[in-house]
Design an enzyme around this catalytic site. Structure first.
Site, PDB file in Angstrom:
ATOM      1  N   ARG A  78       6.127 -23.370  -7.496  1.00 17.03           N
ATOM      2  CA  ARG A  78       5.589 -22.065  -7.126  1.00 17.03           C
ATOM      3  C   ARG A  78       4.077 -22.183  -7.005  1.00 17.03           C
ATOM      4  O   ARG A  78       3.462 -23.090  -7.581  1.00 17.03           O
ATOM      5  CB  ARG A  78       5.954 -21.018  -8.179  1.00 17.03           C
ATOM      6  CG  ARG A  78       7.467 -20.789  -8.345  1.00 17.03           C
ATOM      7  CD  ARG A  78       7.724 -19.815  -9.477  1.00 17.03           C
ATOM      8  NE  ARG A  78       9.135 -19.487  -9.605  1.00 17.03           N
ATOM      9  CZ  ARG A  78      10.008 -20.166 -10.363  1.00 17.03           C
ATOM     10  NH1 ARG A  78       9.573 -21.217 -11.073  1.00 17.03           N
ATOM     11  NH2 ARG A  78      11.277 -19.799 -10.424  1.00 17.03           N
TER      12      ARG A  78
ATOM     13  N   ARG B  93       7.809 -23.504  -0.532  1.00 17.82           N
ATOM     14  CA  ARG B  93       8.746 -23.786  -1.632  1.00 17.82           C
ATOM     15  C   ARG B  93      10.176 -23.714  -1.115  1.00 17.82           C
ATOM     16  O   ARG B  93      11.011 -24.571  -1.408  1.00 17.82           O
ATOM     17  CB  ARG B  93       8.514 -22.782  -2.760  1.00 17.82           C
ATOM     18  CG  ARG B  93       9.566 -22.784  -3.870  1.00 17.82           C
ATOM     19  CD  ARG B  93       9.110 -21.835  -4.969  1.00 17.82           C
ATOM     20  NE  ARG B  93      10.193 -21.336  -5.795  1.00 17.82           N
ATOM     21  CZ  ARG B  93      10.689 -21.962  -6.853  1.00 17.82           C
ATOM     22  NH1 ARG B  93      10.221 -23.147  -7.197  1.00 17.82           N
ATOM     23  NH2 ARG B  93      11.655 -21.415  -7.575  1.00 17.82           N
TER      24      ARG B  93
ATOM     25  N   HIS C 184      15.286 -22.309 -11.360  1.00 14.47           N
ATOM     26  CA  HIS C 184      16.078 -21.087 -11.262  1.00 14.47           C
ATOM     27  C   HIS C 184      16.934 -20.916 -12.509  1.00 14.47           C
ATOM     28  O   HIS C 184      17.527 -21.882 -12.998  1.00 14.47           O
ATOM     29  CB  HIS C 184      17.005 -21.146 -10.041  1.00 14.47           C
ATOM     30  CG  HIS C 184      16.289 -20.978  -8.737  1.00 14.47           C
ATOM     31  ND1 HIS C 184      16.818 -21.391  -7.538  1.00 14.47           N
ATOM     32  CD2 HIS C 184      15.080 -20.452  -8.447  1.00 14.47           C
ATOM     33  CE1 HIS C 184      15.971 -21.120  -6.567  1.00 14.47           C
ATOM     34  NE2 HIS C 184      14.906 -20.546  -7.094  1.00 14.47           N
TER      35      HIS C 184
ATOM     36  N   HIS D 263       5.310 -19.329  -0.608  1.00 10.26           N
ATOM     37  CA  HIS D 263       6.704 -19.302  -1.044  1.00 10.26           C
ATOM     38  C   HIS D 263       7.623 -19.866   0.042  1.00 10.26           C
ATOM     39  O   HIS D 263       8.667 -20.452  -0.264  1.00 10.26           O
ATOM     40  CB  HIS D 263       7.111 -17.869  -1.403  1.00 10.26           C
ATOM     41  CG  HIS D 263       8.030 -17.811  -2.589  1.00 10.26           C
ATOM     42  ND1 HIS D 263       7.688 -18.315  -3.824  1.00 10.26           N
ATOM     43  CD2 HIS D 263       9.294 -17.315  -2.722  1.00 10.26           C
ATOM     44  CE1 HIS D 263       8.695 -18.128  -4.661  1.00 10.26           C
ATOM     45  NE2 HIS D 263       9.674 -17.530  -4.023  1.00 10.26           N
TER      46      HIS D 263
ATOM     47  N   TYR E  98      20.090 -21.704  -0.157  1.00 10.90           N
ATOM     48  CA  TYR E  98      19.621 -22.843   0.630  1.00 10.90           C
ATOM     49  C   TYR E  98      20.794 -23.576   1.267  1.00 10.90           C
ATOM     50  O   TYR E  98      20.678 -24.096   2.378  1.00 10.90           O
ATOM     51  CB  TYR E  98      18.792 -23.776  -0.248  1.00 10.90           C
ATOM     52  CG  TYR E  98      17.640 -23.058  -0.890  1.00 10.90           C
ATOM     53  CD1 TYR E  98      16.590 -22.568  -0.120  1.00 10.90           C
ATOM     54  CD2 TYR E  98      17.607 -22.821  -2.261  1.00 10.90           C
ATOM     55  CE1 TYR E  98      15.538 -21.866  -0.693  1.00 10.90           C
ATOM     56  CE2 TYR E  98      16.555 -22.134  -2.851  1.00 10.90           C
ATOM     57  CZ  TYR E  98      15.528 -21.667  -2.054  1.00 10.90           C
ATOM     58  OH  TYR E  98      14.502 -20.968  -2.628  1.00 10.90           O
TER      59      TYR E  98
ATOM     60  N   LYS F 168       8.821 -20.283 -14.996  1.00 13.66           N
ATOM     61  CA  LYS F 168       9.036 -18.853 -15.166  1.00 13.66           C
ATOM     62  C   LYS F 168      10.074 -18.601 -16.259  1.00 13.66           C
ATOM     63  O   LYS F 168      11.181 -19.140 -16.227  1.00 13.66           O
ATOM     64  CB  LYS F 168       9.528 -18.270 -13.834  1.00 13.66           C
ATOM     65  CG  LYS F 168       9.622 -16.763 -13.802  1.00 13.66           C
ATOM     66  CD  LYS F 168      10.013 -16.302 -12.417  1.00 13.66           C
ATOM     67  CE  LYS F 168      10.104 -14.794 -12.332  1.00 13.66           C
ATOM     68  NZ  LYS F 168      10.492 -14.339 -10.984  1.00 13.66           N
TER      69      LYS F 168
END
Length: 375
Positions: A214, A318, A341, A315, A350, A238
């Site tokens: 990120r 990414r 994630h 983003h 994806y 995150k």
């Protein structure tokens, strides 16, 4: 970076003083346990300021925002929350449902804290009745297919596309500027900053496209976070507290080495003076060098992609890494770990992008098969 953080905390403090005491307690709780980043807290406080303004403007309480008692919150009904949503849509001009949902989510967090976590002197919850517990937030997250559809045309879908873009930054950008119709002063300024920052910019672009980091993870890196032996960087992901090792590509390794070879001399700084991996040019009256900000990095990426003809965000880069990684490996759990994630369903988008691209390629091949061969 320090000045930016200081401004952020000053804004948080300013907002807290305008709101009821129990909002301040909530902020302290979040800060003490590192349960929310400062940017998130500030966003919440803007939402709370809007909510308490609604309460005073609509007559739920006569007085200042900071004086709204808990009893006002306890007497709210479902129709009052519906009225607040209508207020946001009509009078605050917040048209997007996703924005209103985010505001509801921040309210649910505050009400949950007041009713389930914080207690009064007798050990009872501060908030005796939590109306927000009954409020459902609908349509907050699109399906993986919808997310995949939203990314079409906004990502690089092959390693070659990524390499073509990086080659443009390294070799084609300057020529494109020179051949453009921009005024000469604009050209000179763009080329000047390009000549000074090209190695740094290529390192950032290569790192994101070669790891899926990120943007805030990228600009938060220190030089000491690089593990050269493992070809990886240590980042705080995150929702995590400890640093995680995230691997990057050989191309990113080469660009990082090139950048670090000129970093100290080019930016007139030592690693002891500034540990940040990515730094900015000297600015201000004291000509200070500091950590490259998230906004500056985003603007840099926007600049190069715009001149390239794609106008992609940080983003999107990414997402590009993730799309190409899936196309080559088709490993959902490996990609989930690489991207940080928490939910594998987030990673599935994806696969849907790639599968859709593959179907389009097959359809194109079928059409070509129907045509007569050319000499």
């Amino acid at each position: 970076m320090k000045n930016e953080q200081q401004q952020l905390f000053a804004l948080i403090e300013e907002k807290v003083h305008r709101l009821p005491y129990y909002v301040g307690q909530y902020v302290e709780y979040k800060e003490a346990g590192d349960r929310a980043k400062p940017n998130t807290l500030l966003s919440y406080l803007y939402d709370y300021e809007r909510f308490f303004s609604f309460l005073t403007e609509e007559g739920y309480y006569q007085g200042e925002l900071r004086d709204v008692p808990l009893t006002v919150l306890e007497t709210l009904k479902r129709e009052d929350i519906d009225k607040y949503l209508l207020f946001l849509k009509k009078y605050s001009n917040i048209k997007k449902r996703t924005s209103r949902n985010r505001m509801l989510s921040s309210l649910k967090s505050l009400f949950h804290y007041l009713s389930q976590i914080e207690e009064d002197d007798d050990g009872f919850p501060l908030l005796k009745r939590n109306i927000m517990a009954k409020i459902e937030i609908k349509g907050t997250k699109p399906s993986p297919q919808a997310q995949a559809d939203a990314l079409k045309g906004r990502v690089f879908t092959s390693r070659q596309e990524i390499q073509d873009f990086l080659d443009f930054v390294a070799l084609g950008y300057a020529k494109t500027i020179k051949d453009s119709h921009e005024r000469e002063p604009v050209k000179k300024r763009l080329l000047h900053y390009y000549s000074l920052n090209m190695e740094r910019d290529l390192a950032i672009l290569s790192l994101i496209l070669g790891s899926g980091l990120r943007i805030y993870e990228t600009v938060s890196l220190d030089v000491s976070d690089i593990d050269w032996k493992e070809r990886a960087v240590r980042v705080v992901r995150k929702g995590k507290e400890d640093k995680t090792l995230v691997h990057f590509s050989e191309s990113a390794l080469a660009q990082l080495e090139s950048y670090l070879a000129i970093r100290d001399d080019r930016y007139h700084i030592t690693r002891k003076q500034e540990p940040a991996l990515f730094v900015s040019l000297p600015t201000g009256p004291n000509k200070q060098v500091g950590r490259l900000t998230k906004r500056a990095a985003q603007e840099m990426i926007g600049k190069y992609t715009k001149w390239y003809g794609r106008s992609l965000s940080a983003h999107n880069l990414r997402h590009s890494f993730a799309t190409v990684h899936w196309a080559e490996n088709q490993d959902v759990f490996g990609l989930q770990s690489q991207l940080g994630h928490s939910n594998p369903q987030t990673t599935q988008r994806y696969a849907l992008i790639f599968n859709d691209t593959l179907r389009e390629m097959i359809d194109k091949m079928d059409k070509n098969d129907d045509e007569p061969p050319s000499d």
